[in-house]
Design a protein around this motif. Structure first.
Motif, PDB file in Angstrom:
ATOM      1  N   GLY A   5      45.208  45.292  42.137  1.00 37.64           N
ATOM      2  CA  GLY A   5      44.267  45.012  41.093  1.00 37.64           C
ATOM      3  C   GLY A   5      42.829  44.992  41.571  1.00 37.64           C
ATOM      4  N   ALA A   6      42.571  44.342  42.702  1.00 36.33           N
ATOM      5  CA  ALA A   6      41.188  44.240  43.184  1.00 36.33           C
ATOM      6  C   ALA A   6      40.649  45.604  43.592  1.00 36.33           C
ATOM      7  CB  ALA A   6      41.102  43.258  44.348  1.00 36.33           C
ATOM      8  N   ALA A   7      41.478  46.406  44.267  1.00 33.52           N
ATOM      9  CA  ALA A   7      41.018  47.733  44.703  1.00 33.52           C
ATOM     10  C   ALA A   7      40.673  48.605  43.503  1.00 33.52           C
ATOM     11  CB  ALA A   7      42.080  48.403  45.570  1.00 33.52           C
ATOM     12  N   VAL A   8      41.525  48.603  42.495  1.00 31.94           N
ATOM     13  CA  VAL A   8      41.278  49.404  41.300  1.00 31.94           C
ATOM     14  C   VAL A   8      40.010  48.924  40.599  1.00 31.94           C
ATOM     15  CG1 VAL A   8      42.182  50.011  39.022  1.00 31.94           C
ATOM     16  CG2 VAL A   8      43.707  50.015  41.003  1.00 31.94           C
ATOM     17  N   SER A   9      39.814  47.622  40.519  1.00 37.49           N
ATOM     18  CA  SER A   9      38.608  47.072  39.890  1.00 37.49           C
ATOM     19  C   SER A   9      37.356  47.495  40.642  1.00 37.49           C
ATOM     20  CB  SER A   9      38.690  45.547  39.842  1.00 37.49           C
ATOM     21  OG  SER A   9      39.765  45.138  39.048  1.00 37.49           O
ATOM     22  N   ILE A  10      37.415  47.464  41.953  1.00 38.22           N
ATOM     23  CA  ILE A  10      36.260  47.866  42.769  1.00 38.22           C
ATOM     24  C   ILE A  10      35.948  49.336  42.552  1.00 38.22           C
ATOM     25  CG2 ILE A  10      35.491  48.259  45.153  1.00 38.22           C
ATOM     26  CD1 ILE A  10      37.117  45.640  45.819  1.00 38.22           C
ATOM     27  N   LEU A  11      36.983  50.178  42.573  1.00 40.54           N
ATOM     28  CA  LEU A  11      36.778  51.616  42.373  1.00 40.54           C
ATOM     29  C   LEU A  11      36.200  51.898  40.990  1.00 40.54           C
ATOM     30  CD1 LEU A  11      40.009  52.936  44.095  1.00 40.54           C
ATOM     31  CD2 LEU A  11      37.654  53.192  44.932  1.00 40.54           C
ATOM     32  N   GLN A  12      36.685  51.196  39.980  1.00 38.30           N
ATOM     33  CA  GLN A  12      36.181  51.396  38.616  1.00 38.30           C
ATOM     34  C   GLN A  12      34.744  50.882  38.495  1.00 38.30           C
ATOM     35  OE1 GLN A  12      37.742  53.209  36.387  1.00 38.30           O
ATOM     36  NE2 GLN A  12      36.146  52.969  34.862  1.00 38.30           N
ATOM     37  N   ALA A  13      34.459  49.741  39.089  1.00 36.22           N
ATOM     38  CA  ALA A  13      33.096  49.194  39.045  1.00 36.22           C
ATOM     39  C   ALA A  13      32.112  50.115  39.753  1.00 36.22           C
ATOM     40  CB  ALA A  13      33.061  47.802  39.661  1.00 36.22           C
ATOM     41  N   ALA A  14      32.570  50.790  40.791  1.00 37.85           N
ATOM     42  CA  ALA A  14      31.701  51.730  41.501  1.00 37.85           C
ATOM     43  C   ALA A  14      31.480  53.000  40.687  1.00 37.85           C
ATOM     44  CB  ALA A  14      32.310  52.084  42.849  1.00 37.85           C
ATOM     45  N   LYS A  15      32.523  53.420  39.992  1.00 32.60           N
ATOM     46  CA  LYS A  15      32.471  54.668  39.220  1.00 32.60           C
ATOM     47  C   LYS A  15      31.666  54.507  37.934  1.00 32.60           C
ATOM     48  CE  LYS A  15      35.686  58.035  37.260  1.00 32.60           C
ATOM     49  NZ  LYS A  15      37.103  58.331  37.045  1.00 32.60           N
ATOM     50  N   THR A  16      31.789  53.366  37.290  1.00 33.53           N
ATOM     51  CA  THR A  16      31.111  53.110  36.018  1.00 33.53           C
ATOM     52  C   THR A  16      30.244  51.860  36.165  1.00 33.53           C
ATOM     53  OG1 THR A  16      33.023  51.865  35.222  1.00 33.53           O
ATOM     54  CG2 THR A  16      32.920  54.195  34.640  1.00 33.53           C
ATOM     55  N   ALA A  17      29.409  51.864  37.165  1.00 32.11           N
ATOM     56  CA  ALA A  17      28.650  50.684  37.569  1.00 32.11           C
ATOM     57  C   ALA A  17      27.846  50.052  36.448  1.00 32.11           C
ATOM     58  CB  ALA A  17      27.739  51.025  38.744  1.00 32.11           C
ATOM     59  N   ASP A  18      27.308  50.849  35.552  1.00 30.33           N
ATOM     60  CA  ASP A  18      26.467  50.304  34.480  1.00 30.33           C
ATOM     61  C   ASP A  18      27.261  49.560  33.415  1.00 30.33           C
ATOM     62  OD1 ASP A  18      24.199  51.299  35.718  1.00 30.33           O
ATOM     63  OD2 ASP A  18      24.338  53.214  34.661  1.00 30.33           O
ATOM     64  N   GLN A  19      28.577  49.640  33.448  1.00 30.94           N
ATOM     65  CA  GLN A  19      29.412  48.993  32.443  1.00 30.94           C
ATOM     66  C   GLN A  19      29.904  47.612  32.879  1.00 30.94           C
ATOM     67  OE1 GLN A  19      32.527  51.704  31.312  1.00 30.94           O
ATOM     68  NE2 GLN A  19      31.095  53.356  30.911  1.00 30.94           N
ATOM     69  N   PHE A  20      29.564  47.182  34.075  1.00 29.49           N
ATOM     70  CA  PHE A  20      30.030  45.907  34.597  1.00 29.49           C
ATOM     71  C   PHE A  20      28.876  44.924  34.725  1.00 29.49           C
ATOM     72  CE2 PHE A  20      33.588  48.464  35.624  1.00 29.49           C
ATOM     73  CZ  PHE A  20      34.659  47.630  35.882  1.00 29.49           C
ATOM     74  N   GLU A  21      29.049  43.740  34.152  1.00 33.23           N
ATOM     75  CA  GLU A  21      28.035  42.704  34.312  1.00 33.23           C
ATOM     76  C   GLU A  21      28.318  41.841  35.527  1.00 33.23           C
ATOM     77  OE1 GLU A  21      26.762  40.556  30.887  1.00 33.23           O
ATOM     78  OE2 GLU A  21      27.256  42.234  29.572  1.00 33.23           O
ATOM     79  N   SER A  22      29.588  41.768  35.909  1.00 31.10           N
ATOM     80  CA  SER A  22      29.978  41.017  37.101  1.00 31.10           C
ATOM     81  C   SER A  22      31.349  41.493  37.545  1.00 31.10           C
ATOM     82  CB  SER A  22      30.003  39.511  36.817  1.00 31.10           C
ATOM     83  OG  SER A  22      30.982  39.211  35.844  1.00 31.10           O
ATOM     84  N   LEU A  23      31.703  41.133  38.773  1.00 28.11           N
ATOM     85  CA  LEU A  23      32.988  41.513  39.341  1.00 28.11           C
ATOM     86  C   LEU A  23      33.495  40.346  40.174  1.00 28.11           C
ATOM     87  CD1 LEU A  23      34.994  43.916  39.707  1.00 28.11           C
ATOM     88  CD2 LEU A  23      33.708  44.478  41.775  1.00 28.11           C
ATOM     89  N   MET A  24      34.772  39.989  39.991  1.00 26.82           N
ATOM     90  CA  MET A  24      35.371  38.874  40.724  1.00 26.82           C
ATOM     91  C   MET A  24      36.705  39.293  41.341  1.00 26.82           C
ATOM     92  SD  MET A  24      34.598  35.737  38.144  1.00 26.82           S
ATOM     93  CE  MET A  24      34.186  36.535  36.612  1.00 26.82           C
ATOM     94  N   PRO A  25      36.685  40.097  42.396  1.00 30.75           N
ATOM     95  CA  PRO A  25      37.943  40.522  43.015  1.00 30.75           C
ATOM     96  C   PRO A  25      38.566  39.403  43.845  1.00 30.75           C
ATOM     97  CG  PRO A  25      36.087  41.451  44.201  1.00 30.75           C
ATOM     98  CD  PRO A  25      35.525  40.715  43.017  1.00 30.75           C
ATOM     99  N   ILE A  26      39.883  39.332  43.781  1.00 30.00           N
ATOM    100  CA  ILE A  26      40.645  38.373  44.584  1.00 30.00           C
ATOM    101  C   ILE A  26      41.454  39.159  45.603  1.00 30.00           C
ATOM    102  CG2 ILE A  26      42.441  36.598  44.566  1.00 30.00           C
ATOM    103  CD1 ILE A  26      41.538  35.872  41.727  1.00 30.00           C
ATOM    104  N   ALA A  27      41.315  38.801  46.875  1.00 26.50           N
ATOM    105  CA  ALA A  27      42.050  39.442  47.973  1.00 26.50           C
ATOM    106  C   ALA A  27      41.828  40.952  47.963  1.00 26.50           C
ATOM    107  CB  ALA A  27      43.529  39.093  47.902  1.00 26.50           C
ATOM    108  N   ALA A  28      40.586  41.352  47.973  1.00 25.94           N
ATOM    109  CA  ALA A  28      40.223  42.763  47.871  1.00 25.94           C
ATOM    110  C   ALA A  28      40.508  43.521  49.168  1.00 25.94           C
ATOM    111  CB  ALA A  28      38.743  42.889  47.519  1.00 25.94           C
ATOM    112  N   PRO A  29      41.364  44.551  49.085  1.00 25.73           N
ATOM    113  CA  PRO A  29      41.634  45.355  50.283  1.00 25.73           C
ATOM    114  C   PRO A  29      40.584  46.443  50.459  1.00 25.73           C
ATOM    115  CG  PRO A  29      43.048  46.080  48.506  1.00 25.73           C
ATOM    116  CD  PRO A  29      42.215  44.935  47.972  1.00 25.73           C
ATOM    117  N   LEU A  30      39.798  46.366  51.499  1.00 26.26           N
ATOM    118  CA  LEU A  30      38.829  47.409  51.792  1.00 26.26           C
ATOM    119  C   LEU A  30      39.383  48.388  52.807  1.00 26.26           C
ATOM    120  CD1 LEU A  30      35.719  47.494  50.729  1.00 26.26           C
ATOM    121  CD2 LEU A  30      37.064  45.507  50.177  1.00 26.26           C
TER     122      LEU A  30
END
Length: 141
Positions: A1-26
């Motif tokens: 979940g966190a990885a997908v959220s990060i990738l989506q936030a990076a791809k559509t950056a202007d659509q996110f007001e905040s991001l709260m990933p838990i246990a994000a795998p980099l």
């Protein structure tokens, strides 16, 4: 979940007001025990690998190895509240350092010292609730 959220936030950056990933795998490939990028690239695309009793396509493993998560983090434009348990045995805690080293926006980190990957204990949820409430309150002040 966190990885997908990060990738989506990076791809559509202007659509996110905040991001709260838990246990994000980099370091995505490190989630697979014993796997390295070099080993992944040698896998036959037409075959499967058994990971903890589950057959996974080698193409998927190669995709994980090729995904630039630090690059994705650098593209995030919104503030980030990064939550991770120090005793996570699925996504190593060192991933938080990779995240913060690449985060170009406001990035606050919440560490649950005795927390595991799931962070489902009442005490974990309490820490997360307080951190999220405080963090969001700062944006609405």
């Amino acid at each position: 979940g966190a990885a997908v959220s990060i990738l989506q936030a990076a791809k559509t950056a202007d659509q996110f007001e905040s991001l709260m990933p838990i246990a994000a795998p980099l370091d995505l490939i490190a989630v697979i025990p014993g796997m390295t990028v070099e080993k992944a690239m040698l896998l036959d695309d037409k075959c499967y690998s058994n990971i903890s009793g589950i057959d996974v396509t080698n193409r998927f493993i190669k995709e994980l190895a090729a995904t630039d998560m630090p690059g994705a983090v650098r593209n995030i434009k919104s503030p980030v509240l990064l939550i991770h348990g120090r005793n996570d045995s699925v996504v190593d805690y060192s991933n938080t350092r990779i995240f913060t080293d690449n985060c170009r926006r406001s990035c606050r980190q919440v560490t649950i010292d005795d927390g595991d990957h799931n962070l489902t204990r009442d005490s974990d949820i309490s820490v997360i609730n307080r951190a999220v409430t405080t963090w969001l309150g700062e944006f609405n002040a």
